[in-house]
Motif scaffolding. Sequence first.
Motif, short mmCIF file in Angstrom:
data_model
loop_
_atom_site.label_atom_id
_atom_site.label_comp_id
_atom_site.label_asym_id
_atom_site.label_seq_id
_atom_site.Cartn_x
_atom_site.Cartn_y
_atom_site.Cartn_z
N LEU A 11 -25.74 22.01 9.50
CA LEU A 11 -24.80 21.50 10.50
C LEU A 11 -25.07 20.00 10.74
N THR A 12 -26.34 19.67 10.86
CA THR A 12 -26.72 18.28 11.08
C THR A 12 -26.35 17.41 9.88
N VAL A 13 -26.65 17.93 8.70
CA VAL A 13 -26.30 17.19 7.48
C VAL A 13 -24.79 17.00 7.41
N GLY A 14 -24.05 18.05 7.69
CA GLY A 14 -22.58 17.97 7.64
C GLY A 14 -22.03 16.98 8.64
N ALA A 15 -22.61 17.00 9.85
CA ALA A 15 -22.14 16.06 10.88
C ALA A 15 -22.40 14.63 10.45
N GLY A 16 -23.58 14.39 9.91
CA GLY A 16 -23.89 13.03 9.43
C GLY A 16 -22.95 12.61 8.32
N LEU A 17 -22.69 13.53 7.41
CA LEU A 17 -21.77 13.23 6.31
C LEU A 17 -20.36 12.94 6.85
N GLY A 18 -19.96 13.75 7.84
CA GLY A 18 -18.63 13.55 8.44
C GLY A 18 -18.52 12.20 9.12
N LEU A 19 -19.56 11.81 9.85
CA LEU A 19 -19.55 10.50 10.51
C LEU A 19 -19.51 9.37 9.48
N TYR A 20 -20.25 9.53 8.41
CA TYR A 20 -20.25 8.49 7.37
C TYR A 20 -18.85 8.35 6.77
N ILE A 21 -18.26 9.50 6.46
CA ILE A 21 -16.91 9.44 5.88
C ILE A 21 -15.92 8.84 6.87
N GLY A 22 -16.00 9.30 8.14
CA GLY A 22 -15.02 8.88 9.14
C GLY A 22 -15.16 7.44 9.59
N TRP A 23 -16.37 6.91 9.53
CA TRP A 23 -16.58 5.54 10.02
C TRP A 23 -16.70 4.51 8.90
N VAL A 24 -17.20 4.97 7.73
CA VAL A 24 -17.51 3.99 6.67
C VAL A 24 -16.65 4.20 5.43
N ALA A 25 -16.73 5.39 4.87
CA ALA A 25 -16.08 5.61 3.58
C ALA A 25 -14.57 5.68 3.71
N ALA A 26 -14.07 6.37 4.72
CA ALA A 26 -12.62 6.53 4.87
C ALA A 26 -12.26 6.49 6.34
N PRO A 27 -12.43 5.32 6.97
CA PRO A 27 -12.09 5.24 8.40
C PRO A 27 -10.61 5.49 8.62
N ARG A 28 -10.31 6.08 9.74
CA ARG A 28 -8.91 6.37 10.06
C ARG A 28 -8.15 5.06 10.21
N ALA A 29 -6.98 4.97 9.56
CA ALA A 29 -6.22 3.73 9.53
C ALA A 29 -5.53 3.50 10.86
N ALA A 30 -6.29 3.11 11.85
CA ALA A 30 -5.70 2.80 13.15
C ALA A 30 -5.14 1.39 13.12
N ALA A 31 -3.92 1.22 13.63
CA ALA A 31 -3.31 -0.10 13.64
C ALA A 31 -4.01 -0.99 14.65
N ALA A 32 -3.97 -2.27 14.36
CA ALA A 32 -4.59 -3.24 15.28
C ALA A 32 -3.69 -3.46 16.49
N THR A 33 -4.28 -3.93 17.55
CA THR A 33 -3.50 -4.29 18.74
C THR A 33 -3.48 -5.81 18.87
N LEU A 34 -2.62 -6.28 19.73
CA LEU A 34 -2.55 -7.73 19.95
C LEU A 34 -3.89 -8.28 20.42
N ALA A 35 -4.58 -7.48 21.22
CA ALA A 35 -5.86 -7.94 21.77
C ALA A 35 -6.94 -8.06 20.70
N SER A 36 -6.73 -7.42 19.56
CA SER A 36 -7.76 -7.46 18.52
C SER A 36 -7.49 -8.53 17.47
N LEU A 37 -6.46 -9.34 17.67
CA LEU A 37 -6.14 -10.37 16.67
C LEU A 37 -7.28 -11.38 16.56
N ARG A 38 -7.37 -11.99 15.40
CA ARG A 38 -8.37 -13.04 15.22
C ARG A 38 -8.02 -14.22 16.12
N PRO A 39 -9.00 -15.05 16.48
CA PRO A 39 -8.77 -16.12 17.46
C PRO A 39 -7.64 -17.07 17.09
N SER A 40 -7.55 -17.45 15.82
CA SER A 40 -6.49 -18.41 15.47
C SER A 40 -5.11 -17.77 15.62
#
Lengths: 125, 266
Positions: A11-40
Amino acid sequence: MRNVIIFVFMLTVGAGLGLYIGWVAAPRAAAATLASLRPSAKDEQVLMIAAAYARDQNLSLARSRLGALGFSDPGPAIVDTAQRTLAAQSAPPDPATGSGRDLRFLAQLAAACNTFSPVLQPYLP
Amino acid sequence: MRALAAILGLLLGLSLGLGYAWFVSPVEYTDTEPSMLRAGDKAEVLQLIAAAYAADGDVERARARVTALGEGDAAGVVTALTQRLAASGAEAASVQSLAALAAALGGQPSAVTPIAQSASPTPAPTDTVAPTPLPSATPFFTATPIVVPGLPTSPPITGLFTLTNTETLCEAGAALLQVIAQTAAGEGLRGVEVIVEWAGGQDRFFTGLKPQRGVGYGDFEMQPGVAYTVRLADAPDASYSARAEPCTEAGGNVSATSVRFTFTQP
């Protein structure tokens, strides 16, 4: 008992694998917001908001748009944008055209937000 | 049994991990590009670009800003948003700014001046389309004055419009309800809102969204046999009828008639 240990371990191994996939390997394609735009890009948005305000004089709309960029206190953001705009110029801009006109718009919006800065003072009417 | 516990544990852990990473605490972007914005935010930015363009009149800057949103066809995306907002009854000033920007991005940036800065409208570009009127084309509407109250953000579109000409055309392609809004000098006026109604439906469009056919030109595709009523948005009391009828165009092909209304300011 051993089965429980194996289950918890996997269970622990699976959770770690799931977090890695969800945050690093295949993060969910959430759209950016106006507040997250680069400074320029935010500077460009502030310039457009100031130009729009110069035309429609709708301060609540301008404040709302600045709020969407994450500026709860818009005055400093406007002055910062003006400083960066000025810094990008090699010579004092003409208030009637280009960057000078941008600074005039920013000065008007800053004044409407009760923010006064020496940077923008020359561009106030 | 151990293998079953291992597989179950792995699958359950994987599900929990993925669910947390994707839905509970998804990746938050910082310093993003405008092209990554949500569709709703992009629409807001497009309206802001149009408002800024109305203030500074810099069409190339506006084009660059639209392009920065990741939209290759700048004119197309602004036109689409203009029509969507117009159909949804959005604020007239916002729609007019977008319509002016769409017209400016349509290919003649140097010939178009934003409405807000123009005390007199920009001359219409040469109309490159030369439809062939039917030999028997006869105006079937009486010229009636239409009062268009001054719109606060559109100085050029004020005063009295008069329906000065009606043509029935037989062209290849779709049957169009065409409207041309112009000054007395024949200069096209963009941003004039036109409402089209038929049994069970209504739509609206603006002049100036097809600058290749003239700044003051706008059209709506008619279905053959359907009776339409056309009026200017700010003159609800003056309306005119139009209908697409079968005809044979110059090339010998069977088509359907288009109707062109020309409204002129005195």
